[in-house]
Design an enzyme around this catalytic site. Sequence first.
Site, PDB file in Angstrom:
ATOM      1  N   CYS A  32       0.802  -1.226   0.000  1.00  0.00           N
ATOM      2  CA  CYS A  32       0.000   0.000   0.000  1.00  0.00           C
ATOM      3  C   CYS A  32       0.831   1.271   0.000  1.00  0.00           C
ATOM      4  CB  CYS A  32      -0.918   0.013   1.220  1.00  0.00           C
ATOM      5  SG  CYS A  32       0.040  -0.012   2.737  1.00  0.00           S
TER       6      CYS A  32
ATOM      7  N   ASP B  71       2.378   2.493   2.585  1.00  0.00           N
ATOM      8  CA  ASP B  71       2.399   3.136   3.896  1.00  0.00           C
ATOM      9  C   ASP B  71       3.765   2.967   4.562  1.00  0.00           C
ATOM     10  OD1 ASP B  71      -0.140   3.887   3.485  1.00  0.00           O
ATOM     11  OD2 ASP B  71      -1.061   2.394   4.780  1.00  0.00           O
TER      12      ASP B  71
ATOM     13  N   CYS C  39      -1.077  -5.158   7.210  1.00  0.00           N
ATOM     14  CA  CYS C  39      -0.715  -3.907   7.885  1.00  0.00           C
ATOM     15  C   CYS C  39       0.092  -4.195   9.149  1.00  0.00           C
ATOM     16  CB  CYS C  39      -1.968  -3.116   8.260  1.00  0.00           C
ATOM     17  SG  CYS C  39      -3.165  -2.983   6.934  1.00  0.00           S
TER      18      CYS C  39
HETATM   19 FE1  FES Z   1      -1.240   0.240   4.376  1.00  0.00          FE
HETATM   20 FE2  FES Z   1      -2.664  -0.828   6.236  1.00  0.00          FE
HETATM   21  S1  FES Z   1      -3.339  -0.318   4.263  1.00  0.00           S
HETATM   22  S2  FES Z   1      -0.561  -0.428   6.272  1.00  0.00           S
END
Ligand code: FES
Length: 145
Positions: free
Chosen positions: A33, A35, A103
């Site tokens: 993602c 992140d 995640c």
């Molecule tokens: Fe990226 Fe949860 S969607 S860490």
Amino acid sequence: MYSEKVMDHFQNPRNVGEMENPSGVGTVGNAKCGDIMRMYLDIDENGIIKEAKFKTFGCGAAVATSSMATELVAGKTVQEALEVTNKAVMEALDGLPPVKVHCSLLAEQAIHAALWDYAQKNGIKIEGLEPPVNDIEELEEEEEY
Ligand code: FES
């Protein structure tokens, strides 16, 4: 969808912030993602983690898992901290929905990256600790040019 504990740690995350002169710091990125999570550890001369802090640029599940992870590693030895896996963090949060399991990997990887940094700085080897896979420090440094 989320347990009460996940909601609590998402809405009131513990140990958010940066640390001046951390014993170890690790930054990892989630390939799925994009992140990012940064974990700071303050480790005393006996190898006990006195405090952990984090910054997460990510989803609610990433915030909740990093918050729980900082609570779980505090007070542990660096060796014990290796047992704070994403599974252990999820269990402590009473589970995560299946689509959010990835995640929780960020928290585990960020702890490992911070421990790796600590080990490198102190010239020690932590049994069972692998080099960080998603360390993005290099990427960030490149971006500064
Ligand atoms: Fe990226 Fe949860 S969607 S860490």
